[in-house]
Design a protein around this motif. Structure first.
Motif, PDB file in Angstrom:
ATOM      1  N   TRP A 163       0.830  -1.212   0.000  1.00 10.08           N
ATOM      2  CA  TRP A 163       0.000   0.000   0.000  1.00 10.08           C
ATOM      3  C   TRP A 163       0.864   1.263   0.000  1.00 10.08           C
ATOM      4  CZ3 TRP A 163      -2.077   3.444   4.077  1.00 10.08           C
ATOM      5  CH2 TRP A 163      -3.268   4.073   3.710  1.00 10.08           C
ATOM      6  N   ASN A 164       2.039   1.197   0.616  1.00 14.98           N
ATOM      7  CA  ASN A 164       2.956   2.337   0.682  1.00 14.98           C
ATOM      8  C   ASN A 164       3.957   2.357  -0.475  1.00 14.98           C
ATOM      9  OD1 ASN A 164       2.883   3.989   3.460  1.00 14.98           O
ATOM     10  ND2 ASN A 164       2.238   1.886   3.853  1.00 14.98           N
ATOM     11  N   LYS A 165       3.860   1.443  -1.405  1.00 17.93           N
ATOM     12  CA  LYS A 165       4.885   1.259  -2.430  1.00 17.93           C
ATOM     13  C   LYS A 165       4.969   2.436  -3.391  1.00 17.93           C
ATOM     14  CE  LYS A 165       6.765  -2.416  -5.313  1.00 17.93           C
ATOM     15  NZ  LYS A 165       6.654  -3.836  -5.610  1.00 17.93           N
ATOM     16  N   ARG A 166       6.200   2.764  -3.795  1.00 15.93           N
ATOM     17  CA  ARG A 166       6.448   3.780  -4.828  1.00 15.93           C
ATOM     18  C   ARG A 166       7.333   3.176  -5.916  1.00 15.93           C
ATOM     19  NH1 ARG A 166       5.142   8.879  -4.620  1.00 15.93           N
ATOM     20  NH2 ARG A 166       4.211   9.734  -2.729  1.00 15.93           N
ATOM     21  N   ILE A 167       7.037   3.568  -7.140  1.00 17.75           N
ATOM     22  CA  ILE A 167       7.793   3.066  -8.290  1.00 17.75           C
ATOM     23  C   ILE A 167       8.364   4.268  -9.040  1.00 17.75           C
ATOM     24  CG2 ILE A 167       7.686   1.641 -10.371  1.00 17.75           C
ATOM     25  CD1 ILE A 167       5.066   0.455  -9.195  1.00 17.75           C
ATOM     26  N   SER A 168       9.627   4.185  -9.420  1.00 14.89           N
ATOM     27  CA  SER A 168      10.268   5.325 -10.079  1.00 14.89           C
ATOM     28  C   SER A 168       9.644   5.579 -11.445  1.00 14.89           C
ATOM     29  CB  SER A 168      11.772   5.073 -10.233  1.00 14.89           C
ATOM     30  OG  SER A 168      11.996   4.038 -11.171  1.00 14.89           O
ATOM     31  N   THR A 169       9.694   6.831 -11.877  1.00 18.69           N
ATOM     32  CA  THR A 169       9.116   7.224 -13.169  1.00 18.69           C
ATOM     33  C   THR A 169       9.805   6.517 -14.326  1.00 18.69           C
ATOM     34  OG1 THR A 169       8.525   9.386 -12.255  1.00 18.69           O
ATOM     35  CG2 THR A 169       8.629   9.207 -14.651  1.00 18.69           C
ATOM     36  N   ALA A 170      11.114   6.327 -14.226  1.00 23.66           N
ATOM     37  CA  ALA A 170      11.852   5.666 -15.314  1.00 23.66           C
ATOM     38  C   ALA A 170      11.355   4.238 -15.514  1.00 23.66           C
ATOM     39  CB  ALA A 170      13.348   5.680 -15.010  1.00 23.66           C
ATOM     40  N   ARG A 171      11.197   3.492 -14.427  1.00 24.88           N
ATOM     41  CA  ARG A 171      10.694   2.111 -14.534  1.00 24.88           C
ATOM     42  C   ARG A 171       9.279   2.085 -15.080  1.00 24.88           C
ATOM     43  NH1 ARG A 171      10.946  -1.040  -9.167  1.00 24.88           N
ATOM     44  NH2 ARG A 171      10.323  -2.751 -10.560  1.00 24.88           N
ATOM     45  N   LEU A 172       8.453   3.024 -14.648  1.00 23.25           N
ATOM     46  CA  LEU A 172       7.069   3.051 -15.109  1.00 23.25           C
ATOM     47  C   LEU A 172       6.973   3.299 -16.608  1.00 23.25           C
ATOM     48  CD1 LEU A 172       5.271   5.025 -12.232  1.00 23.25           C
ATOM     49  CD2 LEU A 172       4.903   2.639 -12.877  1.00 23.25           C
ATOM     50  N   ASN A 173       7.807   4.197 -17.121  1.00 21.98           N
ATOM     51  CA  ASN A 173       7.717   4.515 -18.553  1.00 21.98           C
ATOM     52  C   ASN A 173       8.282   3.393 -19.421  1.00 21.98           C
ATOM     53  OD1 ASN A 173       6.579   7.360 -19.127  1.00 21.98           O
ATOM     54  ND2 ASN A 173       7.869   7.664 -17.320  1.00 21.98           N
ATOM     55  N   ARG A 174       9.306   2.692 -18.914  1.00 21.49           N
ATOM     56  CA  ARG A 174       9.779   1.514 -19.657  1.00 21.49           C
ATOM     57  C   ARG A 174       8.681   0.445 -19.680  1.00 21.49           C
ATOM     58  NH1 ARG A 174      14.695   2.589 -16.828  1.00 21.49           N
ATOM     59  NH2 ARG A 174      14.187   0.984 -15.281  1.00 21.49           N
ATOM     60  N   TRP A 175       8.015   0.298 -18.535  1.00 16.15           N
ATOM     61  CA  TRP A 175       6.925  -0.680 -18.464  1.00 16.15           C
ATOM     62  C   TRP A 175       5.772  -0.297 -19.387  1.00 16.15           C
ATOM     63  CZ3 TRP A 175       1.881   0.127 -16.794  1.00 16.15           C
ATOM     64  CH2 TRP A 175       1.101  -1.020 -16.609  1.00 16.15           C
ATOM     65  N   LEU A 176       5.410   0.997 -19.398  1.00 18.74           N
ATOM     66  CA  LEU A 176       4.299   1.460 -20.232  1.00 18.74           C
ATOM     67  C   LEU A 176       4.579   1.224 -21.712  1.00 18.74           C
ATOM     68  CD1 LEU A 176       1.560   2.929 -20.299  1.00 18.74           C
ATOM     69  CD2 LEU A 176       2.821   5.094 -20.460  1.00 18.74           C
ATOM     70  N   GLU A 177       5.807   1.436 -22.123  1.00 18.33           N
ATOM     71  CA  GLU A 177       6.178   1.206 -23.528  1.00 18.33           C
ATOM     72  C   GLU A 177       6.011  -0.277 -23.888  1.00 18.33           C
ATOM     73  OE1 GLU A 177      10.053   1.855 -26.492  1.00 18.33           O
ATOM     74  OE2 GLU A 177      10.096   2.574 -24.416  1.00 18.33           O
ATOM     75  N   THR A 178       6.438  -1.161 -22.974  1.00 10.23           N
ATOM     76  CA  THR A 178       6.294  -2.602 -23.221  1.00 10.23           C
ATOM     77  C   THR A 178       4.831  -3.001 -23.306  1.00 10.23           C
ATOM     78  OG1 THR A 178       8.366  -2.995 -22.020  1.00 10.23           O
ATOM     79  CG2 THR A 178       6.902  -4.884 -22.347  1.00 10.23           C
ATOM     80  N   GLN A 179       4.011  -2.457 -22.414  1.00 13.26           N
ATOM     81  CA  GLN A 179       2.585  -2.778 -22.411  1.00 13.26           C
ATOM     82  C   GLN A 179       1.920  -2.376 -23.729  1.00 13.26           C
ATOM     83  OE1 GLN A 179       2.862  -4.884 -19.668  1.00 13.26           O
ATOM     84  NE2 GLN A 179       0.723  -4.317 -19.401  1.00 13.26           N
ATOM     85  N   GLN A 180       2.303  -1.226 -24.248  1.00 12.08           N
ATOM     86  CA  GLN A 180       1.693  -0.761 -25.498  1.00 12.08           C
ATOM     87  C   GLN A 180       2.144  -1.609 -26.693  1.00 12.08           C
ATOM     88  OE1 GLN A 180       0.972   3.715 -25.920  1.00 12.08           O
ATOM     89  NE2 GLN A 180       2.697   3.677 -24.491  1.00 12.08           N
ATOM     90  N   ILE A 181       3.365  -2.134 -26.624  1.00 13.73           N
ATOM     91  CA  ILE A 181       3.833  -3.007 -27.704  1.00 13.73           C
ATOM     92  C   ILE A 181       3.059  -4.327 -27.671  1.00 13.73           C
ATOM     93  CG2 ILE A 181       5.806  -4.355 -28.529  1.00 13.73           C
ATOM     94  CD1 ILE A 181       7.609  -2.054 -27.550  1.00 13.73           C
ATOM     95  N   GLN A 182       2.872  -4.867 -26.462  1.00 12.89           N
ATOM     96  CA  GLN A 182       2.168  -6.140 -26.335  1.00 12.89           C
ATOM     97  C   GLN A 182       0.676  -6.014 -26.652  1.00 12.89           C
ATOM     98  OE1 GLN A 182       3.033  -7.360 -22.326  1.00 12.89           O
ATOM     99  NE2 GLN A 182       5.113  -8.052 -22.807  1.00 12.89           N
ATOM    100  N   HIS A 183       0.095  -4.916 -26.237  1.00  9.13           N
ATOM    101  CA  HIS A 183      -1.350  -4.710 -26.442  1.00  9.13           C
ATOM    102  C   HIS A 183      -1.589  -3.220 -26.678  1.00  9.13           C
ATOM    103  CE1 HIS A 183      -5.723  -5.291 -24.822  1.00  9.13           C
ATOM    104  NE2 HIS A 183      -5.688  -4.860 -26.060  1.00  9.13           N
TER     105      HIS A 183
END
Length: 473
Positions: free
Chosen positions: A377-397
Motif C-alpha cells: 500500500w505504501n509502495k512507490r515506483i520510479s518514473t523511469a521504470r514506469l515509462n519503460r513498463w508502459l512502452e512494453t505494455q503498449q507493444i504487447q497490447h
C-alpha cells in the motif's frame, strides 16, 4: 507522570457526553437510550491546564456475572481499578436511585480518590437532586452541565484537590507526539525515488465485518486479555474502540468496530451511529481486516464490506475466523480460495488467512499478512521504470483506435502512494475504454508485485496549444 481518570455512574447520567466534552471531540456515541456505552474507551483529556487520560465506561447495574450487563459491569470495574481517580456522575435532574447508593459504597471500598459530579445541574428543579448527592458520603458534589460545558472550572479544581497539585501538574519526562494522519502524510507528488518501507512506524488497523463474526474476540486474543466485551450475543460492540499493543517491536493501533449489517436492516438510530463510527474507523486506518465467519462465508454483506474498504482506498486483508469449528479444512480452504478469486475480482491477489480468534491459531500469519499488505500500500515506483513498463505494455497490447485514430499513451508517473495512484498523459483520454484501464491495472499488479491493494490510474490529455485558434489564410 500523567494520571488516569475513569468516568463511572449508572446508565444515562451523561458519562459519554462528559467524556466527549473533556476530549474535545465526539468520540463516544451519545443517545437518550440507556446503556449505549458497553466497552471502556480511553481518550486524551484537556481541562483548563490539566492533561490526563480519561476512560469512558458502561453504566453500572446490578446483574448476573454471566449476563451481558454483568460482563459490562466487569469492564467498568476493571477501568476503576486501572484509574487513579474516579468521576462518579449522578443525575441532579432526576435525583438519586438505589443504584447510585450501591455504586457509592463500591467506590468507597476501592479506597481510591473519588470526585462526585452532579450532572444536568442546569435543569429546572435540579437543586433537590444536587443536595441529595450529599447523602452518598463522598464529599461535596460538583455541579456541572456536560452538554453545555458549565461548571468545568469547578470540576478542574475538584480533580486537582482529589489527586494532589504535584500529581495533577506533573510534567511528562518524555514528549509524546501523535501520529500524523493527514492525507498528504508521506505522499510526495511525483517523487522519482523508491523509498525504503519504514517498518518501525506505528500501524493503524481496523477490524470490520458482519455482527458476531468474532472481531472483539480476535483483538482480545492479540492482547492476551479480556480488554473488549465479548459474548454469544450479536451486535455487542457499538463504539469503535482503539487499543495499542506491540507485535515484534512494532506498535499496532487496532480498532474494534460494530458489526455492519445490510443497510436495509439498519433502522434504529443507535445502530446507524455505530455503523457511521465503524466507517470513520475504516477511513482512519491504513490496513483493514475484514473478518469472515468461516462457517457461513461470502454472504452478500461480506462482499459489500470488502468493496467498501477498497473504494475507500484502504489496504485489505481477509480473515476467515472460527477455523477451529471446520472439520474438513483442506476441502473448505480450496473452496474459499476459489470463491475469493471468483467473487472478488476487484481485489485480485488479496491475502486471505484462516484463523481462530478463540484459540489464537493463525494470528501470527494474519499479522504478517497485514504488514506485507501495508508494505504494498505504501509502495512507490520510479518514473523511469514506469515509462519503460508502459512502452512494453503498449507493444504487447496497443491502445484501441477510435474513429480511425489510435490513442497514444505518452508518459506515466506515480503521483501518490497510500493507495498507489498513477497519472498517464495521453491523447483523447475521454475515449479510452474501461477495459484498457483494467488491462493496465492488472499489469501493474503482476509486474510490480502489488496484489490486493486498490490501484488508481488517472488519464490526462496533453493540451493542444493551437486548439481554439483560427488558421491564418
Amino acid at each position: 507522570m500523567s494520571f488516569t481518570v475513569a468516568i463511572v455512574g449508572r446508565p444515562n447520567v451523561g458519562k459519554s457526553t462528559l467524556f466527549n466534552r473533556l476530549v474535545g471531540k465526539k468520540l463516544a456515541l451519545v443517545d437518550d437510550t440507556p446503556g449505549v456505552t458497553r466497552d471502556r474507551r480511553p481518550g486524551d483529556a484537556r481541562l483548563m491546564g490539566l492533561t490526563f487520560t480519561i476512560i469512558d465506561t458502561a453504566g453500572l447495574e446490578e446483574a448476573d456475572e454471566e449476563s451481558l450487563q454483568g460482563r459490562m459491569r466487569a469492564q467498568t470495574e476493571a477501568a476503576i481499578d486501572e484509574a487513579d481517580l474516579s468521576l462518579f456522575v449522578v443525575d441532579a435532574k432526576n435525583g438519586l436511585t438505589p443504584v447510585d447508593t450501591a455504586l457509592a459504597e463500591m467506590l468507597r471500598r476501592r479506597g481510591k480518590p473519588v470526585v462526585l459530579v452532579a450532572n444536568k445541574s442546569e435543569a429546572r428543579g435540579s437543586d433537590s437532586g444536587f443536595y441529595d448527592a450529599y447523602t452518598l458520603g463522598l464529599g461535596e458534589p460538583t455541579p456541572i452541565s456536560a452538554e453545555h460545558g458549565e461548571g468545568m472550572l469547578d470540576l478542574r479544581d475538584a480533580i486537582v484537590e482529589a489527586i494532589g497539585k504535584d500529581r495533577a501538574y506533573a510534567k511528562e519526562d518524555v514528549a509524546v507526539t501523535d501520529v500524523d494522519i493527514s492525507e498528504a502524510a508521506g505522499e510526495g507528488e511525483g517523487e522519482d525515488e523508491e523509498p525504503v518501507y519504514d517498518d518501525t512506524k506505528p500501524l493503524r488497523v481496523a477490524i470490520v465485518g458482519r455482527p458476531n463474526a468474532g472481531k472483539s474476540t480476535l483483538i482480545n486474543r492479540f492482547l492476551g486479555e479480556d480488554r473488549l466485551l465479548t459474548g454469544p450475543e450479536a451486535g455487542i460492540t457499538r463504539d469503535s474502540i482503539s487499543v495499542e499493543w506491540d507485535w515484534r517491536g512494532r506498535t499496532i493501533k487496532m480498532f474494534d468496530t460494530a458489526g455492519m449489517r445490510r443497510k436495509a436492516r439498519v433502522t434504529e438510530k443507535l445502530e446507524k451511529l455505530s455503523v457511521a463510527d465503524a466507517l470513520r474507523a475504516i477511513r482512519f486506518a491504513e490496513t483493514v481486516v475484514i473478518v469472515f465467519d468461516a462457517t457461513i462465508p461470502f454472504e452478500k454483506q461480506d462482499l459489500q464490506i470488502v468493496d467498501l474498504v477498497l473504494r475507500e482506498g484502504r489496504a485489505a486483508v481477509l480473515a476467515f475466523n472460527k477455523w477451529d469449528m471446520i472439520e474438513d479444512r483442506q476441502a473448505v480452504l480450496a473452496d474459499l480460495r476459489e470463491k475469493t478469486d471468483r467473487l472478488l475480482p476487484q481485489a485480485r491477489g488479496i491475502r486471505a488467512v484462516p484463523i481462530s480468534g478463540q484459540t489464537g491459531w493463525g494470528l501470527d500469519k494474519l499479522m504478517q499478512s497485514i504488514i506485507d499488505t501495508d508494505r504494498v500500500w505504501n509502495k512507490r515506483i520510479s518514473t523511469a521504470r514506469l515509462n519503460r513498463w508502459l512502452e512494453t505494455q503498449q507493444i504487447q497490447h496497443p491502445p484501441p483506435a477510435v474513429s480511425g485514430r489510435r490513442i497514444k499513451l505518452k508518459y506515466m508517473t506515480q503521483v501518490k502512494a497510500r493507495p498507489p495512484a498513477f497519472m498517464i498523459s495521453c491523447t483523447r483520454s475521454d475515449a479510452l475504454p474501461e477495459s484498457y484501464t483494467r488491462y493496465l491495472i492488472n499489469g501493474l499488479r503482476a509486474d510490480f508485485d502489488m496484489p490486493s491493494v486498490p490501484i488508481r490510474i488517472h488519464f490526462r490529455s496533453a493540451e493542444n496549444p493551437f486548439e481554439g485558434k483560427k488558421r491564418r489564410t
